[in-house]
Each structure stands twice: as C-alpha cells, then as structure tokens.
Write an enzyme that holds these catalytic residues in place. Structure first.
Site, PDB file in Angstrom:
ATOM      1  N   GLY A   1      -9.673   8.338   1.010  1.00 51.17           N
ATOM      2  CA  GLY A   1      -9.268   9.725   0.874  1.00 51.17           C
ATOM      3  C   GLY A   1     -10.385  10.665   0.482  1.00 51.17           C
ATOM      4  O   GLY A   1     -10.397  11.837   0.877  1.00 51.17           O
TER       5      GLY A   1
ATOM      6  N   ARG B   1      -6.585   9.054 -10.440  1.00 49.45           N
ATOM      7  CA  ARG B   1      -7.212   9.364  -9.146  1.00 49.45           C
ATOM      8  C   ARG B   1      -6.140   9.768  -8.131  1.00 49.45           C
ATOM      9  O   ARG B   1      -5.101   9.129  -8.004  1.00 49.45           O
ATOM     10  CB  ARG B   1      -7.965   8.140  -8.641  1.00 49.45           C
ATOM     11  CG  ARG B   1      -8.682   8.333  -7.284  1.00 49.45           C
ATOM     12  CD  ARG B   1      -7.842   7.874  -6.114  1.00 49.45           C
ATOM     13  NE  ARG B   1      -8.581   7.904  -4.843  1.00 49.45           N
ATOM     14  CZ  ARG B   1      -8.028   7.675  -3.664  1.00 49.45           C
ATOM     15  NH1 ARG B   1      -6.737   7.407  -3.586  1.00 49.45           N
ATOM     16  NH2 ARG B   1      -8.749   7.693  -2.571  1.00 49.45           N
ATOM     17  N   VAL B   2      -6.390  10.851  -7.441  1.00 50.30           N
ATOM     18  CA  VAL B   2      -5.508  11.301  -6.370  1.00 50.30           C
ATOM     19  C   VAL B   2      -6.319  11.302  -5.080  1.00 50.30           C
ATOM     20  O   VAL B   2      -7.464  11.742  -5.063  1.00 50.30           O
ATOM     21  CB  VAL B   2      -4.966  12.719  -6.679  1.00 50.30           C
ATOM     22  CG1 VAL B   2      -4.230  13.292  -5.481  1.00 50.30           C
ATOM     23  CG2 VAL B   2      -4.046  12.681  -7.900  1.00 50.30           C
ATOM     24  N   GLY B   3      -5.734  10.782  -4.028  1.00 50.98           N
ATOM     25  CA  GLY B   3      -6.431  10.722  -2.748  1.00 50.98           C
ATOM     26  C   GLY B   3      -6.116  11.909  -1.863  1.00 50.98           C
ATOM     27  O   GLY B   3      -5.647  12.957  -2.315  1.00 50.98           O
ATOM     28  N   ASP B   4      -6.354  11.718  -0.580  1.00 56.70           N
ATOM     29  CA  ASP B   4      -6.124  12.791   0.387  1.00 56.70           C
ATOM     30  C   ASP B   4      -4.654  12.960   0.748  1.00 56.70           C
ATOM     31  O   ASP B   4      -4.235  14.046   1.182  1.00 56.70           O
ATOM     32  CB  ASP B   4      -6.904  12.510   1.680  1.00 56.70           C
ATOM     33  CG  ASP B   4      -6.504  11.180   2.311  1.00 56.70           C
ATOM     34  OD1 ASP B   4      -6.287  10.203   1.558  1.00 56.70           O
ATOM     35  OD2 ASP B   4      -6.384  11.118   3.549  1.00 56.70           O
TER      36      ASP B   4
ATOM     37  N   THR C   1       1.695   7.014   0.191  1.00 57.32           N
ATOM     38  CA  THR C   1       0.804   5.888  -0.122  1.00 57.32           C
ATOM     39  C   THR C   1       0.802   5.606  -1.614  1.00 57.32           C
ATOM     40  O   THR C   1       1.103   6.487  -2.426  1.00 57.32           O
ATOM     41  CB  THR C   1      -0.636   6.229   0.327  1.00 57.32           C
ATOM     42  OG1 THR C   1      -1.470   5.086   0.192  1.00 57.32           O
ATOM     43  CG2 THR C   1      -1.232   7.357  -0.486  1.00 57.32           C
TER      44      THR C   1
ATOM     45  N   THR D   1      -2.159   3.970   3.935  1.00 59.57           N
ATOM     46  CA  THR D   1      -1.183   5.044   3.998  1.00 59.57           C
ATOM     47  C   THR D   1      -0.343   4.970   5.259  1.00 59.57           C
ATOM     48  O   THR D   1      -0.858   4.642   6.316  1.00 59.57           O
ATOM     49  CB  THR D   1      -1.956   6.368   4.060  1.00 59.57           C
ATOM     50  OG1 THR D   1      -2.812   6.421   2.950  1.00 59.57           O
ATOM     51  CG2 THR D   1      -1.040   7.565   4.100  1.00 59.57           C
TER      52      THR D   1
ATOM     53  N   SER E   1       0.804  -1.229   0.000  1.00 61.35           N
ATOM     54  CA  SER E   1       0.000   0.000   0.000  1.00 61.35           C
ATOM     55  C   SER E   1       0.834   1.276   0.000  1.00 61.35           C
ATOM     56  O   SER E   1       0.287   2.375   0.024  1.00 61.35           O
ATOM     57  CB  SER E   1      -0.952   0.008   1.202  1.00 61.35           C
ATOM     58  OG  SER E   1      -0.230  -0.114   2.389  1.00 61.35           O
TER      59      SER E   1
ATOM     60  N   THR F   1      -5.753   8.255   7.351  1.00 59.37           N
ATOM     61  CA  THR F   1      -5.637   7.041   6.552  1.00 59.37           C
ATOM     62  C   THR F   1      -7.048   6.572   6.235  1.00 59.37           C
ATOM     63  O   THR F   1      -7.991   6.925   6.937  1.00 59.37           O
ATOM     64  CB  THR F   1      -4.828   5.977   7.316  1.00 59.37           C
ATOM     65  OG1 THR F   1      -4.722   4.804   6.514  1.00 59.37           O
ATOM     66  CG2 THR F   1      -5.463   5.609   8.642  1.00 59.37           C
ATOM     67  N   GLY F   2      -7.173   5.789   5.188  1.00 58.57           N
ATOM     68  CA  GLY F   2      -8.503   5.316   4.792  1.00 58.57           C
ATOM     69  C   GLY F   2      -8.962   5.980   3.513  1.00 58.57           C
ATOM     70  O   GLY F   2      -8.141   6.448   2.721  1.00 58.57           O
TER      71      GLY F   2
HETATM   72  N1  ASP Z   1      -5.860   7.592   2.148  1.00 57.22           N
HETATM   73  C1  ASP Z   1      -5.313   6.920   1.012  1.00 57.22           C
HETATM   74  C2  ASP Z   1      -6.049   7.283  -0.223  1.00 57.22           C
HETATM   75  O1  ASP Z   1      -7.249   7.483  -0.176  1.00 57.22           O
HETATM   76  C3  ASP Z   1      -5.243   5.447   1.077  1.00 57.22           C
HETATM   77  C4  ASP Z   1      -5.327   4.762   2.378  1.00 57.22           C
HETATM   78  O2  ASP Z   1      -5.008   5.331   3.417  1.00 57.22           O
HETATM   79  O3  ASP Z   1      -5.712   3.629   2.375  1.00 57.22           O
HETATM   80  O4  ASP Z   1      -5.427   7.297  -1.250  1.00 57.22           O
END
Ligand code: ASP
Length: 334
Positions: A249, A223-226, A213, A195, A85, A246-247
């Site tokens: 985004g 795609r771009v996350g948080d 991450t 992350t 990850s 984390t999680g």
């Molecule tokens: N927060 C990250 C994202 O959404 C991934 C993750 O933490 O699992 O890209």
C-alpha cells in the site's frame, strides 16, 4: 440543534446483513447509460475473487446496483476464516491485533471508509454505513469501532487459532519488524497477501467499487495501507471507469494509484494501458524499491472493458459476466 449522536445513529439497523440487497435505484448517477452490451460485469483481484464475483453476480443479474454487488462480493472473503488477508482470520499486526482497512465508492462519487478497524468482520459494510449515514468519508480505529457497534455490528474476535499460531511463530523467528508484503514472503512460503478489490458495472450502466483487507501481515500497530484511502486503493468515476489496487500500500499511496489509473483512462488509455502506466510510475520513482515489492492495479471502463497490470509475476484477477467466468493472469513489469 440537531442531536449529533442521534443523527449518526439514525436508521440504526439490527443486522449488518440487512445492507445487502438493498435497492439503490433512487440514487442512479446522472452519467449512467446502459452498459455497452447490456450485460453487467464484475471483476475482482486474485483468484479468491471468483467466489466474491459469484455473490456479486447474484445481484447484478437481477438488475441490482453495482454498489450492492461489490459490497456483497467483498463480504465473501471477509467472512472466510481461511482467507488470512481479509476480514475474519486475517493476519494480525506486530502486536497481535487484527486491524481491517476497507472502503466503498458508488456511481455518484459518494464514498465511505474505515481504517484500522478491529473486532468487526464486515469492514466493507461499516464503510458503506459511514458513506450513507454520516457526513464523513473516513472513520479510524476506536472511533470506527464505536460507530460500528452503535449501528448494530457485532464485536467479534477476528484472530483465528491458525493466524495466532503463525504470528507467534513469526515472533520467534523474525526480526521484530513488519514484513514487506511480497509474494510468498512468509516462513514456509505462505502467501502474504492480499486485498480484495472488486469493481462492477451494473445493467443500468452504473459503476461501483469496494476494497477490503487486513493489510500487511505483522505491520506496525496503527499502520494503515492504501485500501481505505479513496484514490489510492480504490477510485470510481462514472464518466470514465473504476480502479483498485493490491500489494504494498505504501507504494500505491505515493502515486495515489487508483485515481491515477482512472485519470489515465480519462485521457484515452485502455484499462490495461492505464494500469501499466501507473505501475511504471512506481518503477520510475525508485526502481530498486519497486523490484522488491508487489503492486497490482485492476481497472474497469464504463463501457465494460477491463484490464490489469502488476509489478511482479503472480497477480491474477477474476471476471464474471453472464456465462463468462475466468481467472486471468496479469502481465507484469519485472
Ligand atoms: N494493499 C494492502 C495494504 O497495503 C495489502 C495487500 O493488498 O496485500 O494494506
């Protein structure tokens, strides 16, 4: 006129590794005061944060800066091909590209970030270089790669055989849609996270944070996350504290999560209370959607207090300070 290309290349280094361990003493924050008990501390998301903390601690215990410490810590899972990850070995997007998101922020509120960066293992170090060597905060995609290569980072294949095989399996069995990033969501129960967010307080009382991450597995290309978004995946304010997430985004970005946590701490909430209030904000917006995903926040106060809170069961974080080394299970909403 200043040669822009030359400016962006200035002080080019031959190896990204040379970044680690560099002294940052000349850039102490005006807000810095020694840490409450004089002992630095580092905290990181998930249990793999333990190894990251160990690398960060080597720097903190030698009176190094929080900035150097969080970068060194974040580089550990980035270089681990078995961590699917983060960095090398990360799960690819829907089209088979491993794209990395990372950012870093220091006690002066300086920050750098890369989004959708391909082919470079240490995205966090590229983010630091964006912060230190350009007038910008964020570089994305092709431009981020070009910048990294011009500044001495090696171009590598990040897709390991294991991640490639799992992706090909997913293409056969899944609907051609990005997988939502919940605990144990992949075929066979393989965890689809996560992350590393890492926050540190150094012996001089300065905070720093980093986040890196490969993002949501099998996401849409682009795609771009948080994680590379300052204020969403990470925020550091030396007057108050630091937070990371984390999680999923998308949920974090909708509430600018890490900035929200730090602002709640500024209003007097403890780190855990602030993380909880941010999680509850996600639930209030759309409880049904919140039930189906995981989000966790982790926060560190400038006095060395720390805490976390998550939507779902399963989030843990790692703490290291002096002889103390712990993995702590996080309280959750659902
Ligand atoms: N927060 C990250 C994202 O959404 C991934 C993750 O933490 O699992 O890209």
């Amino acid at each position: 006129m200043l040669d822009r290309r030359k400016f962006l290349r200035l002080s080019a280094i031959s190896s990204a590794a040379a970044l680690v361990g560099r002294s940052f003493a000349a850039h102490r924050s005006p807000f810095a005061t020694p840490a409450a008990n004089g002992t630095p501390i580092v905290i990181s998301t998930w249990d793999f944060g333990k190894e990251a903390n160990a690398a960060a601690w080597e720097i903190l215990k030698a009176n190094g800066s929080a900035l150097d410490a969080v970068e060194a810590g974040a580089r550990v899972p980035e270089a681990d091909p078995t961590n699917q990850s983060v960095g090398l070995g990360g799960r690819p997007d829907r089209d088979g590209h491993v794209t990395l998101d990372a950012c870093i922020m220091d006690a002066l509120g300086r920050c750098g970030s890369v989004a959708a960066l391909e082919h470079v293992v240490h995205a966090v170090s590229v983010a630091r270089m964006v912060m230190e060597r350009t007038p910008h905060v964020m570089l994305a995609g092709e431009g981020a790669l070009q910048f990294a290569l011009e500044n001495g980072f090696a171009k590598e294949n990040l897709l390991t055989e294991q991640s490639r095989a799992e992706w090909q399996e997913w293409l056969k069995t899944e609907k051609y849609e990005p997988v939502r990033n919940i605990e144990n969501a992949l075929p066979g129960g393989a965890p689809n996270h996560d992350t590393i967010g890492i926050l540190a307080l150094d012996a001089a009382g300065d905070l720093g944070g980093a986040c890196t991450t490969s993002g949501m597995a099998y996401k849409l290309h682009g795609r771009v996350g948080d994680s590379p978004i300052i204020g969403a995946g990470l925020f550091v304010d030396n007057e108050v504290g630091a937070a990371t997430s984390t999680g999923v985004g998308e949920e974090v970005m909708r509430i600018v999560g890490s900035h929200t946590v730090v602002e709640l701490m500024r209003q007097g909430h403890s780190p855990e209370e602030a993380c909880r209030a941010a999680v509850e904000r996600i639930v209030r917006r759309d409880a049904a959607a919140a039930k189906a995903v995981q989000v966790g926040f982790l926060a560190l106060g400038r006095d060395g207090s720390y805490g976390a809170y998550a939507l779902q069961d399963g989030f843990t974080f790692a703490v290291k300070s002096g002889a103390t080394e712990q993995i702590i299970p996080v309280k959750h909403h659902f």
